[in-house]
Design a protein around this motif. Structure first.
Motif, PDB file in Angstrom:
ATOM      1  N   LEU A  75      11.403   8.929  62.997  1.00 47.95           N
ATOM      2  CA  LEU A  75      11.523   8.229  61.764  1.00 47.95           C
ATOM      3  C   LEU A  75      11.873   9.089  60.772  1.00 47.95           C
ATOM      4  CD1 LEU A  75       8.647   5.588  60.730  1.00 47.95           C
ATOM      5  CD2 LEU A  75       9.991   7.195  59.104  1.00 47.95           C
ATOM      6  N   VAL A  76      11.044   9.773  60.189  1.00 49.80           N
ATOM      7  CA  VAL A  76      11.752  11.365  59.327  1.00 49.80           C
ATOM      8  C   VAL A  76      12.768  11.562  58.916  1.00 49.80           C
ATOM      9  CG1 VAL A  76      11.490  12.936  57.637  1.00 49.80           C
ATOM     10  CG2 VAL A  76       9.654  11.331  58.634  1.00 49.80           C
ATOM     11  N   GLY A  77      13.255  11.852  60.783  1.00 51.80           N
ATOM     12  CA  GLY A  77      14.674  12.947  60.969  1.00 51.80           C
ATOM     13  C   GLY A  77      15.636  11.174  60.971  1.00 51.80           C
ATOM     14  N   ALA A  78      15.287  10.257  61.155  1.00 54.06           N
ATOM     15  CA  ALA A  78      16.796   9.515  61.650  1.00 54.06           C
ATOM     16  C   ALA A  78      16.734   8.616  59.978  1.00 54.06           C
ATOM     17  CB  ALA A  78      15.639   7.757  62.273  1.00 54.06           C
ATOM     18  N   LEU A  79      15.925   9.054  59.707  1.00 53.63           N
ATOM     19  CA  LEU A  79      16.185   8.303  57.858  1.00 53.63           C
ATOM     20  C   LEU A  79      16.628   8.982  57.039  1.00 53.63           C
ATOM     21  CD1 LEU A  79      12.862   6.777  58.022  1.00 53.63           C
ATOM     22  CD2 LEU A  79      14.930   5.956  57.817  1.00 53.63           C
ATOM     23  N   LEU A  80      16.067  10.650  57.193  1.00 50.30           N
ATOM     24  CA  LEU A  80      17.214  11.653  57.046  1.00 50.30           C
ATOM     25  C   LEU A  80      18.766  12.409  56.946  1.00 50.30           C
ATOM     26  CD1 LEU A  80      14.522  14.694  56.067  1.00 50.30           C
ATOM     27  CD2 LEU A  80      15.684  13.522  54.783  1.00 50.30           C
ATOM     28  N   ALA A  81      18.668  11.550  58.059  1.00 53.35           N
ATOM     29  CA  ALA A  81      19.874  11.990  58.763  1.00 53.35           C
ATOM     30  C   ALA A  81      20.466  10.362  58.494  1.00 53.35           C
ATOM     31  CB  ALA A  81      19.990  11.609  60.733  1.00 53.35           C
ATOM     32  N   GLY A  82      20.153   9.391  58.228  1.00 54.89           N
ATOM     33  CA  GLY A  82      20.931   8.392  57.625  1.00 54.89           C
ATOM     34  C   GLY A  82      22.553   8.866  55.981  1.00 54.89           C
ATOM     35  N   SER A  83      21.154   8.825  55.241  1.00 55.31           N
ATOM     36  CA  SER A  83      21.712   9.650  54.017  1.00 55.31           C
ATOM     37  C   SER A  83      23.162  10.728  54.353  1.00 55.31           C
ATOM     38  CB  SER A  83      20.429   9.429  53.056  1.00 55.31           C
ATOM     39  OG  SER A  83      19.958   8.714  52.856  1.00 55.31           O
ATOM     40  N   VAL A  84      22.019  11.680  54.754  1.00 51.29           N
ATOM     41  CA  VAL A  84      23.388  12.849  54.725  1.00 51.29           C
ATOM     42  C   VAL A  84      24.686  12.382  56.044  1.00 51.29           C
ATOM     43  CG1 VAL A  84      22.771  15.278  56.257  1.00 51.29           C
ATOM     44  CG2 VAL A  84      20.692  13.945  55.013  1.00 51.29           C
ATOM     45  N   GLY A  85      23.819  11.974  56.545  1.00 46.07           N
ATOM     46  CA  GLY A  85      25.363  11.741  57.943  1.00 46.07           C
ATOM     47  C   GLY A  85      26.471  10.957  57.180  1.00 46.07           C
ATOM     48  N   ASP A  86      26.474   9.994  55.983  1.00 44.77           N
ATOM     49  CA  ASP A  86      26.902   9.428  55.324  1.00 44.77           C
ATOM     50  C   ASP A  86      27.737  10.413  53.977  1.00 44.77           C
ATOM     51  OD1 ASP A  86      27.259   7.085  56.678  1.00 44.77           O
ATOM     52  OD2 ASP A  86      25.812   6.151  55.747  1.00 44.77           O
ATOM     53  N   ILE A  87      27.838  11.679  54.107  1.00 42.15           N
ATOM     54  CA  ILE A  87      27.718  11.919  52.879  1.00 42.15           C
ATOM     55  C   ILE A  87      28.714  13.241  53.405  1.00 42.15           C
ATOM     56  CG2 ILE A  87      27.241  13.645  50.801  1.00 42.15           C
ATOM     57  CD1 ILE A  87      24.774  11.780  51.083  1.00 42.15           C
ATOM     58  N   VAL A  88      28.062  14.259  54.260  1.00 41.32           N
ATOM     59  CA  VAL A  88      28.349  15.268  55.330  1.00 41.32           C
ATOM     60  C   VAL A  88      28.968  14.589  56.846  1.00 41.32           C
ATOM     61  CG1 VAL A  88      26.873  16.935  54.086  1.00 41.32           C
ATOM     62  CG2 VAL A  88      26.742  15.486  56.168  1.00 41.32           C
ATOM     63  N   GLY A  89      28.715  13.594  56.937  1.00 40.94           N
ATOM     64  CA  GLY A  89      29.401  13.827  58.681  1.00 40.94           C
ATOM     65  C   GLY A  89      29.041  12.769  59.472  1.00 40.94           C
ATOM     66  N   ARG A  90      29.754  12.641  60.516  1.00 40.82           N
ATOM     67  CA  ARG A  90      28.390  12.182  61.274  1.00 40.82           C
ATOM     68  C   ARG A  90      28.771  13.770  62.690  1.00 40.82           C
ATOM     69  NH1 ARG A  90      28.228   8.070  58.576  1.00 40.82           N
ATOM     70  NH2 ARG A  90      30.142   6.138  59.096  1.00 40.82           N
TER      71      ARG A  90
END
Length: 453
Positions: A75-90
């Motif tokens: 849960l924590v990893g997914a929510l963090l990755a959502g913001s990070v992925g839209d900023i630094v890339g998939r």
């Protein structure tokens, strides 16, 4: 049209086909290990319950708690990755996730007490969540129009394939390599998958465009054959005003569907992890031996794979919403039928249908979510689906442990789970398409001068 131009277009199409195959293949393999990681605990939990020399004494209640730790991390990893992925890339998020959860599995195999086991399950879950959340966004942005649900279904079928593989390997190897060996198998992506992904996993062209990196997007589009997004002026201006990441998910027109999609995913994942953790124990309680009980996990996840692939083809034609509703309802009905005294062959058929209504439904939900949001918030949308949904995943093992500890009959437990499936179907019916400008279209880029010369 000239022959040279025709050859160039054919080559671009061939490049795109190769890119789609590589991305879907690598992503699927990644989620196979992802699914293996999360479900291997269900395959070995009976060992912990029976043998206190492994990580200490484990009661059913503690087993449910330990099973939830990885899901909290997810849960924590997914929510963090959502913001990070839209900023630094998939791509960067996915490569990091491959390394992270592989190392986590290796360290978990070396612990000697339940406290450290729980800590490492949480840490490993961070990488698992980041991968689940980011994969759907990348695949949706690279897959051809009309095949997005299918490509997502193939990719996310990796999760139940990993679950199936976990159960199969437990049947074959658990007695000889023990639970530690089972967890060490989950660390193998570090040596095999990560190097392959470094060389063959491209960034999303659509994401580069959404971040204003037009030159990089054009070069990557020509190299991979993935069309460069273009749009009418009105849609371009709307895209500029579109909020990025989680801020966009809760903006006007999106906040209510976002909440509903989260609870829809939570309903499905509660069923997924309740059954993948406790189905072997439930079937032992129904009179089957240990290996026979593990076989039900094989059938459960096999049904999820077949059902999701069939459902995705229907979803590409008629839309994902009615397919998700039907999957929830069919799965709930199959769980009700499992409360009857049935011949083994018929019971296995219903277990496979339950797989469609649980893991198979969640696969379709990922495709539904990835296609629901525009590019600037797609990563956050899939992350929300995977992350908030993990609240249900966390509750699943806890619910199963609570119901078993309460001494309820196996049939009563299946009635409870069927009710959760019907709630998921009702939530899905409430999700409406938000009012927004036309989505950005993808059209092939013009070949470069070098390519046509």
């Amino acid at each position: 049209m000239s022959t040279a131009r025709q050859i160039t277009e054919d080559e671009l199409n061939a490049r795109r086909s190769r890119t789609v195959v590589w991305v879907v293949t690598i992503s699927t393999i990644g989620l196979i290990f992802d699914g293996y990681d999360l479900v291997v605990y269900g395959a070995v939990v009976s060992t912990f319950l029976k043998d206190p020399t492994q990580i200490g004494e484990v009661t059913p209640a503690l087993a449910g708690t330990l099973g939830s730790y990885a899901l909290i991390g997810t849960l924590v990893g997914a929510l963090l990755a959502g913001s990070v992925g839209d900023i630094v890339g998939r791509r960067k998020v996915m490569l990091t996730a491959y390394a992270w959860f592989s190392v986590g599995m290796l360290v978990t195999a070396l612990v000697s007490n339940s406290t450290m086991f729980g800590v490492m399950r949480f840490v490993t879950g961070l990488g698992v969540g980041a991968l689940v959340a980011t994969t759907g966004a990348l695949v949706a942005e690279i897959a051809p129009a009309g095949k997005k649900n299918l490509c997502n279904a193939i990719t996310y079928s990796g999760v139940p394939i990993g679950s199936l593989l976990s159960a199969l390997l437990a049947i074959m190897l658990l007695d000889s390599i023990g639970w530690r060996g089972m967890f060490m198998i989950g660390a193998s992506p570090l040596l095999v998958l990560l190097p392959l992904a470094i060389f063959r996993m491209p960034e999303s062209v659509a994401w580069l465009v959404s971040r204003g990196k037009i030159d990089q997007a054009r070069a990557l589009s020509e190299r991979t054959g993935v069309p460069l997004p273009e749009a009418p002026t009105a849609a371009q201006e709307a895209a500029k005003r579109e909020k990025v990441g989680f801020a966009g998910l809760f903006s006007r027109g999106y906040w209510l569907p976002t909440i509903l999609l989260g609870f829809m995913s939570a309903s499905a994942l509660m069923l997924v992890y309740a059954l993948n953790t406790w189905l072997p124990v439930l079937m032992e309680g129904a009179g089957f031996n240990t290996k026979g009980s593990l076989s039900f996990l094989l059938v459960l996840n096999g049904g999820a794979i077949v059902g999701a692939l069939i459902g995705s083809r229907v979803a590409d034609r008629f839309g994902p919403k009615p397919v998700v509703v039907a999957s929830f309802v069919i799965g709930a009905g199959a769980m009700l039928l499992m409360t009857l005294s049935l011949p083994l062959a018929l019971l296995l058929i219903f277990v496979s249908i339950v797989g469609l209504g649980t893991s198979g439904t969640q696969i379709l939900i990922y495709g539904f979510t990835a296609g629901y949001y525009p590019t600037p918030m797609r990563g956050a949308g899939v992350a929300w689906c995977a992350g908030f949904g993990r609240l249900g995943g966390v509750a699943g093992p806890l619910l199963g442990g609570f119901l078993l500890a309460a001494g309820l009959a196996v049939s009563t437990i299946f009635f409870v789970l069927a009710g959760i499936g019907m709630v998921g179907a009702l939530i899905t019916l409430l999700v409406q398409r938000p009012n927004r400008p036309m989505e950005i279209h993808s059209t092939p880029i013009e070949p470069s001068a070098a390519a046509t010369s």
